[in-house]
Design a protein around this motif. Structure first.
Motif, PDB file in Angstrom:
ATOM      1  N   GLN A  36       1.408  -1.143  -0.209  1.00 26.02           N
ATOM      2  CA  GLN A  36      -0.210   0.289   0.089  1.00 26.02           C
ATOM      3  C   GLN A  36       1.065   1.323  -0.121  1.00 26.02           C
ATOM      4  N   PHE A  84      -0.917   4.667  -1.428  1.00 25.91           N
ATOM      5  CA  PHE A  84      -1.220   5.307  -1.260  1.00 25.91           C
ATOM      6  C   PHE A  84      -2.788   6.267  -0.316  1.00 25.91           C
ATOM      7  N   SER A 116      -6.572   8.712  -2.323  1.00 29.28           N
ATOM      8  CA  SER A 116      -5.034   8.390  -3.656  1.00 29.28           C
ATOM      9  C   SER A 116      -4.512   9.195  -3.721  1.00 29.28           C
ATOM     10  N   SER A 133      -0.335   9.798  -3.313  1.00 36.14           N
ATOM     11  CA  SER A 133       0.812   8.942  -2.157  1.00 36.14           C
ATOM     12  C   SER A 133       1.322   9.547  -0.809  1.00 36.14           C
ATOM     13  N   ASP A 171      -6.683  -5.467  -4.500  1.00 37.19           N
ATOM     14  CA  ASP A 171      -6.878  -4.536  -5.107  1.00 37.19           C
ATOM     15  C   ASP A 171      -6.002  -2.571  -4.558  1.00 37.19           C
ATOM     16  N   ASN A 172      -5.149  -3.651  -3.345  1.00 37.25           N
ATOM     17  CA  ASN A 172      -4.554  -2.527  -2.478  1.00 37.25           C
ATOM     18  C   ASN A 172      -2.907  -2.366  -2.760  1.00 37.25           C
ATOM     19  N   ASN A 173      -2.483  -3.066  -3.101  1.00 38.87           N
ATOM     20  CA  ASN A 173      -1.572  -3.612  -3.136  1.00 38.87           C
ATOM     21  C   ASN A 173      -0.835  -3.069  -4.724  1.00 38.87           C
ATOM     22  N   GLU A 174      -0.434  -1.282  -4.366  1.00 36.80           N
ATOM     23  CA  GLU A 174      -0.108  -0.416  -5.528  1.00 36.80           C
ATOM     24  C   GLU A 174       1.563  -1.121  -5.749  1.00 36.80           C
ATOM     25  N   GLN A 183       3.556  -4.218  -8.201  1.00 35.77           N
ATOM     26  CA  GLN A 183       3.893  -4.822  -9.983  1.00 35.77           C
ATOM     27  C   GLN A 183       5.540  -4.420  -9.693  1.00 35.77           C
TER      28      GLN A 183
END
Length: 213
Positions: A104, A106, A110, A112, A148-151, A154
């Motif tokens: 996480q 953000f 939304s 940073s 969905d929370n693993n921004e 990647q």
């Protein structure tokens, strides 16, 4: 071989407990002179390195009410610690950074939560590209149920790849340990000692510790 584990304390206590169990399991391979932990706590607060002693395991792994954290900055600092030729890792040839987090980056609006997000992100990417081959990074998503929370996932996978490391959707020490040894081309003999006591045997006197190096 030495390893630094970044432990994210901004997660829920049940996940922090799993992080503690993970560090306990890793400590079966490392001595206290070869395994270190550093804690991600608040937005601008990352602890120094400590060995995972029984006291640390019993008292330091407590969730903090701080959803904001500098994850990328913490990873960047971890790579710096591995590369410091005058630091704790200067006496070994193989160095590992393991990150236990949820990815996480953000907040609920939304925005940073990492200070200087874009600058740190670029610096971290450049740093990973010039990292020595003896330094690898491993990222473990400790909360893969909430993809969905693993921004950051990647991007951290890319950082791991650049350092010839790996990312994992869950903690599996047997698999991770094998991957570490394979990547670092370390062959070791798995010696096992079995001590058996006869039934009804009694002991008296002071306890002794057998240390095998």
């Amino acid at each position: 071989l030495k390893m630094l584990v970044l432990v994210d304390l901004t997660l829920s206590q049940d996940i922090v407990d799993r992080e503690r169990d993970a560090v306990k399991e890793m400590s079966t391979l490392f001595t206290n002179n070869n395994l270190f932990v550093s804690f991600i706590t608040h937005k601008r607060d990352v602890s120094g390195m400590v060995a995972p002693s029984e006291y640390v395991l019993d008292n330091y792994f407590t969730s903090v009410d701080a959803p904001e954290k500098n994850l990328f900055s913490s990873v960047s600092n971890g790579l710096d610690l591995l590369a410091d030729e005058n630091g704790q890792f200067s006496d070994v040839s193989e160095r590992i950074l393991m990150v236990l987090s949820d990815g996480q980056i953000f907040n609920d609006d939304s925005f940073s939560v990492d200070a200087n997000y874009f600058k740190i992100k670029q610096e971290l990417l450049a740093k990973s590209l010039r990292t020595e081959s003896s330094h690898i990074m491993i990222y473990v998503d400790m909360d893969s149920s909430d993809d969905d929370n693993n921004e950051a996932g990647q991007f951290l996978e890319t950082i791991c790849s650049n350092t010839d490391g790996e990312s994992y959707s869950e903690f599996d020490w047997v698999r991770i340990e094998d991957d570490i040894f394979n990547k670092m081309k370390i062959n070791y003999t798995d010696y096992r000692f079995e001590f058996t006591n006869p039934d009804n045997k009694l002991y008296s006197g002071f306890g002794k510790t057998l240390q095998i190096d």
